[in-house]
Design an enzyme around this catalytic site. Sequence first.
Site, PDB file in Angstrom:
ATOM      1  N   SER A 298      13.855  -3.950  30.776  1.00  0.00           N
ATOM      2  CA  SER A 298      14.229  -5.323  31.060  1.00  0.00           C
ATOM      3  C   SER A 298      15.188  -6.472  30.648  1.00  0.00           C
ATOM      4  O   SER A 298      15.767  -6.850  31.536  1.00  0.00           O
ATOM      5  CB  SER A 298      13.019  -6.233  30.925  1.00  0.00           C
ATOM      6  OG  SER A 298      12.641  -6.520  29.842  1.00  0.00           O
TER       7      SER A 298
ATOM      8  N   SER B 288      13.000  -1.013  27.385  1.00  0.00           N
ATOM      9  CA  SER B 288      13.356  -2.379  28.040  1.00  0.00           C
ATOM     10  C   SER B 288      15.552  -2.524  27.321  1.00  0.00           C
ATOM     11  O   SER B 288      15.680  -2.940  27.231  1.00  0.00           O
ATOM     12  CB  SER B 288      13.362  -3.631  27.789  1.00  0.00           C
ATOM     13  OG  SER B 288      12.091  -3.631  29.100  1.00  0.00           O
TER      14      SER B 288
ATOM     15  N   LYS C 167      19.715 -12.254  25.450  1.00  0.00           N
ATOM     16  CA  LYS C 167      18.656 -12.305  26.416  1.00  0.00           C
ATOM     17  C   LYS C 167      17.229 -13.000  26.391  1.00  0.00           C
ATOM     18  O   LYS C 167      17.235 -14.042  25.739  1.00  0.00           O
ATOM     19  CB  LYS C 167      17.299 -11.048  25.932  1.00  0.00           C
ATOM     20  CG  LYS C 167      16.667 -10.625  27.048  1.00  0.00           C
ATOM     21  CD  LYS C 167      15.911  -9.012  26.765  1.00  0.00           C
ATOM     22  CE  LYS C 167      14.732  -8.940  27.816  1.00  0.00           C
ATOM     23  NZ  LYS C 167      13.589  -7.557  27.431  1.00  0.00           N
TER      24      LYS C 167
HETATM   25  N1  GLN Z   1       9.825  -1.071  31.854  1.00  0.00           N
HETATM   26  C1  GLN Z   1       8.750  -1.308  30.908  1.00  0.00           C
HETATM   27  C2  GLN Z   1       7.705  -2.399  31.580  1.00  0.00           C
HETATM   28  O1  GLN Z   1       8.237  -2.929  33.164  1.00  0.00           O
HETATM   29  C3  GLN Z   1       9.907  -1.336  29.821  1.00  0.00           C
HETATM   30  C4  GLN Z   1       9.688  -2.906  29.866  1.00  0.00           C
HETATM   31  C5  GLN Z   1      10.215  -3.499  28.842  1.00  0.00           C
HETATM   32  O2  GLN Z   1      10.436  -2.653  27.406  1.00  0.00           O
HETATM   33  N2  GLN Z   1       9.856  -5.234  28.797  1.00  0.00           N
HETATM   34  O3  GLN Z   1       7.192  -2.853  32.062  1.00  0.00           O
END
Ligand code: GLN
Length: 485
Positions: free
Chosen positions: A157, A181, A82
């Site tokens: 994400s 995410s 990532k």
């Molecule tokens: N969807 C969540 C957010 O927008 C989680 C993001 C994550 O785990 N990095 O913050």
Amino acid sequence: MSLPSDLATLTVAAAQDALRAGELSSVELTQGILDAIRAKNDALGAYLTVDAEGALRVAADADRRRKNGEDHDLLGIPIAIKDLINVTGQPCTCASKILQGYVAPYDATVIAHLREAGAVPCGRVNMDEFAMGASTEHSAYQITRNPAAPDRVPGGSSGGSACAVAGELALASLGTDTGGSIRQPASFCGCVGLKPSYGRVSRYGVTAFASSLDQVGPLTKTVEDAAILLRTIAGADPHDQTCLDRPVPDYRAAARAGSLRGVKIGVPREYFVEGTDPEVMAQVRHGIALAEKAGAEIHEISLPHTEYAIAVYYICATAEASANLARFDGIRYGYREVGPEPSIQSLYDLSRTHGFGPEVKRRILLGTYVLSSGYYDAYYNRALKARTLVRRDFLEAFRHVDAIFCPASPTPAFPLNSTVNNPLQAYLCDAFTIPANLAGICGISIPCGRTATLNLPVGLQILAPAFAEERLLSIAAACERELAS
Ligand code: GLN
């Protein structure tokens, strides 16, 4: 073993068997992955950048290490990373314009562990900018598609990580999970995603979003592969004081020995309510029924503070993000813009205004607001108290059950462009993943069939207490077997 013509279809375990048996070299395997990326990445958009030359060099080195008698489950295995985890000499943009052109000068600890094992970091995969989002549409660079339904999002994400694995452009990948995410994109794309307990894996060299919630973890094709990766990246790190000095068990052995006999499974009633897609619920219930048939005991439980989790998360996470992202000031790294009348203030203003995308700016504003004097107690402090209540729900539940089963996400993958302009709707879809981050416990999403109407992947989420990854992987591997048979 006869090898498939497309080596990217292999699991980590199967590829390692072939490497050990001398049927395949790491250079051939890495070339196979690079070929798959070349063939499919234009359509799917999983990778932002690929370091073919560097990957082949590390692969050749892995082949030499093997000849010299070295062995490890990840020796010679290419892994997609990532784009917020630092790998020396490779770009690390966090999918943000503000870090365009930034090249990492050092390895994150998880990468150092992978290198020691002989794994091959083969490319940078797409994500929501600074890991803020649930669709990967907040990347400043490109759209990533869901390999199971190309007109839909891969989740986020870590959408690039999930797409690369499920779309067979990688054997395995690393992602991060602050509020879901890893687990949510794994569930959307139909692969395995493991969020380790807070403190299990070092965050050193991983760009911080919300430091009290962030964890690095693997996205893989199987539970066994997730166990292999976790074992390699877990463990204490003097560079990250939140990373605990606890023994790292043989997670792969735990996955292999997986069993559901006598396991007490809690099913939280707050997760099976209106708002959860009935077809998702049906698949998850089917998974639970299979676990019961394989010898598990099912108990209905309650996690009464679930309804506060989203609000708590979007206060705590944005507060922490607003502090963490202050370092991107146009001076130390990346994008810089100077106005017609140069001043330090205009440099900050312009670099941040044009360097960050709209979602990141929304979070910085929210976070600054909840921390501002006069609102600190009303929002931030209250959120911390409510966070304790969410955590206590799990402590109480785990006095009675070994693990919790629920959907990873209330819906299957949604169409591209359907939530980008509706942040509240996007935030609501994190309802089932956020509580585990607030509580610091571990969780995994495993593929659990497909929705009846649109044939979209569904993820079964399994949660276990902090540092109970062995148990989590054992239960998940057993479920995976039941779901496959
Ligand atoms: N969807 C969540 C957010 O927008 C989680 C993001 C994550 O785990 N990095 O913050």
